[in-house]
Design an enzyme around this catalytic site. Sequence first.
Site, PDB file in Angstrom:
ATOM      1  NE  ARG A  46       4.287  -3.540  34.715  1.00 23.75           N
ATOM      2  CZ  ARG A  46       3.831  -3.744  33.311  1.00 23.75           C
ATOM      3  NH1 ARG A  46       4.984  -3.407  32.546  1.00 23.75           N
ATOM      4  NH2 ARG A  46       2.829  -4.307  32.755  1.00 23.75           N
ATOM      5  CG  ASN A  66       5.622  -6.548  35.730  1.00 19.89           C
ATOM      6  OD1 ASN A  66       5.334  -6.048  36.706  1.00 19.89           O
ATOM      7  ND2 ASN A  66       4.410  -7.023  34.717  1.00 19.89           N
TER       8      ASN A  66
END
Length: 96
Positions: A24, A42
């Site tokens: 990320r 996520n």
Amino acid sequence: MSENNDNACAEVYVSGRVQGVYFRGFTQKVATRLGLVGYARNLPDGRVKVIAQGKRSLISELLDNLRIGPEHSSVESIDVSWVNTSDEFTEFSIKR
């Protein structure tokens, strides 16, 4: 204006070893450098969801980077859907 410069929005699902490997953060870094807005999050099933909005050519460049991913990641597949743009994003963020 060419099609590659039209404003677009991609909904992306990245599968593989993409959680716990700075995926990320990597996505945010690349997207911000490209001037894209959206987020990376996520998912409970182990994938990462990415919403990226901006010039279509720059989103394509982000997708090329996501296929490689950061060190220690292993991208198995990327599913991309082109969706309607939104005015809700002002930056590229990491969502929990």
